[in-house]
Design a protein around this motif. Structure first.
Motif, PDB file in Angstrom:
ATOM      1  N   LYS A  88       0.894  -0.998   0.060  1.00 37.22           N
ATOM      2  CA  LYS A  88      -0.024   0.038  -0.073  1.00 37.22           C
ATOM      3  C   LYS A  88       0.921   1.238   0.093  1.00 37.22           C
ATOM      4  N   SER A  89       2.144   1.186   0.768  1.00 35.93           N
ATOM      5  CA  SER A  89       2.846   2.241   0.882  1.00 35.93           C
ATOM      6  C   SER A  89       3.351   2.692  -0.577  1.00 35.93           C
ATOM      7  N   GLU A  92       1.134   3.859  -3.084  1.00 39.28           N
ATOM      8  CA  GLU A  92       0.612   5.204  -2.696  1.00 39.28           C
ATOM      9  C   GLU A  92       1.625   6.288  -3.089  1.00 39.28           C
ATOM     10  N   LYS A  93       2.846   5.895  -2.900  1.00 36.54           N
ATOM     11  CA  LYS A  93       4.028   6.795  -3.180  1.00 36.54           C
ATOM     12  C   LYS A  93       3.955   7.191  -4.656  1.00 36.54           C
ATOM     13  N   LYS A  95       1.708   6.708  -6.764  1.00 34.73           N
ATOM     14  CA  LYS A  95       0.443   7.510  -7.530  1.00 34.73           C
ATOM     15  C   LYS A  95       0.497   8.816  -6.924  1.00 34.73           C
ATOM     16  N   THR A  96       1.046   9.201  -5.795  1.00 34.50           N
ATOM     17  CA  THR A  96       0.800  10.551  -5.456  1.00 34.50           C
ATOM     18  C   THR A  96       2.012  11.453  -5.597  1.00 34.50           C
TER      19      THR A  96
END
Length: 100
Positions: A88-89, A92-93, A95-96
């Protein structure tokens, strides 16, 4: 790197886990997983550019010329072994922060 952890397959296992996360969450048109051996002289410029050391993981968006060292996320995963949080981390990194 040619370290004892690599000889004990820890580096290979980590590489395999990260590659699996990338392939499960991104198409091959979005993200390319690439291993760069820091001991290989042919990679010297990349090693210097990203200040790579043992088990350095860097996300690079070549279209936007952005990069992010996510080795802190890797170290946390190596401490706690929680693959779900790790995955997940990383996603998320990507994508964001890198905006893949």
């Amino acid at each position: 790197a040619n370290l004892s952890c690599c000889q004990a397959k820890a580096c290979n296992n980590l590489e395999s886990t990260i590659k699996e996360i990338v392939e499960e969450n991104f198409s091959s048109q979005e993200v390319i997983f690439k291993t760069v051996a820091i001991a290989d002289e042919a990679n010297a410029s990349l090693v210097a550019k990203y200040n790579a050391k043992s088990q350095t993981v860097v996300m690079v968006n070549t279209k936007k010329n952005k990069s992010l060292d996510v080795s802190d996320i890797v170290r946390q995963y190596l401490r706690d072994g929680d693959k779900t949080v790790f995955s997940k981390s990383l996603v998320e990194k990507a994508k964001t922060t890198i905006k893949l």
